[in-house]
Write an enzyme that holds these catalytic residues in place. Structure first.
Site, PDB file in Angstrom:
ATOM      1  CB  CYS A  32      -0.971  -0.001   1.191  1.00 45.18           C
ATOM      2  SG  CYS A  32      -2.420  -1.030   0.874  1.00 45.18           S
ATOM      3  CG  HIS A  40      -8.375  -0.558  -1.935  1.00 48.85           C
ATOM      4  ND1 HIS A  40      -8.014  -1.871  -1.725  1.00 48.85           N
ATOM      5  CD2 HIS A  40      -7.322   0.191  -1.517  1.00 48.85           C
ATOM      6  CE1 HIS A  40      -6.809  -1.906  -1.184  1.00 48.85           C
ATOM      7  NE2 HIS A  40      -6.356  -0.670  -1.050  1.00 48.85           N
ATOM      8  CD  GLU A 123      -8.254  -0.398   2.243  1.00 54.99           C
ATOM      9  OE1 GLU A 123      -8.157   0.844   2.192  1.00 54.99           O
ATOM     10  OE2 GLU A 123      -7.495  -1.116   2.915  1.00 54.99           O
TER      11      GLU A 123
HETATM   12 NI    NI Z   1      -4.589   0.068  -0.223  1.00 57.90          NI
END
Ligand code: NI
Length: 134
Positions: A32, A40, A123
């Site tokens: 990330c 996402h 997410e």
């Molecule tokens: Ni991410």
């Protein structure tokens, strides 16, 4: 009783703390931390707590709730780069935790105080957070 509206939006982000060096950012945030961002498909559940209105049979008119989420969240975040496009994340790392808090605050500010508000933000299929103001 609670009712829920489910919405989806997609957005890009990068998890990065400018006070960490590159190695520490990589260690803490892993994939990330990718400098070129990644996206996402977020799923937002907005839960409203209240009582059934005896005249309408509704707890809340879901069209009104839908419009509120559209104006406050989807218009702001859908198809955006959260780090670059949104002032909320200028000095706030756009983790799913922080995004949920920002969304809750935006909705809370516009929602009638007679209603309770909780948000669950997914997410990924496996990772979600829940926030009710604390
Ligand atoms: Ni991410």
């Amino acid at each position: 009783m609670k009712v829920c509206r489910r919405e989806t939006f997609n957005a890009a982000h990068r998890l990065y703390n400018p006070t960490f060096d590159d190695a520490k950012n990589e260690l803490i945030f892993g994939k990330c931390n990718n400098p070129n961002f990644h996206g996402h498909n977020y799923v937002l559940e907005t839960w409203i707590e209240g009582e059934i209105d005896q005249e309408t049979g509704y707890l809340i008119d879901l069209k009104i709730l839908s419009d509120l989420i559209n104006e406050e969240v989807l218009e702001a975040f859908d198809h955006r780069n959260l780090n670059l496009d949104r002032p909320e994340f200028k000095d706030l790392i756009p983790t799913v935790e922080n995004i949920a808090v920002v969304i809750w605050n935006k909705l809370r500010a516009k929602l009638d105080s007679k209603y309770g508000l909780e948000v669950r933000l997914w997410e990924t299929d496996r990772n979600s957070v829940f926030y009710d103001g604390k």
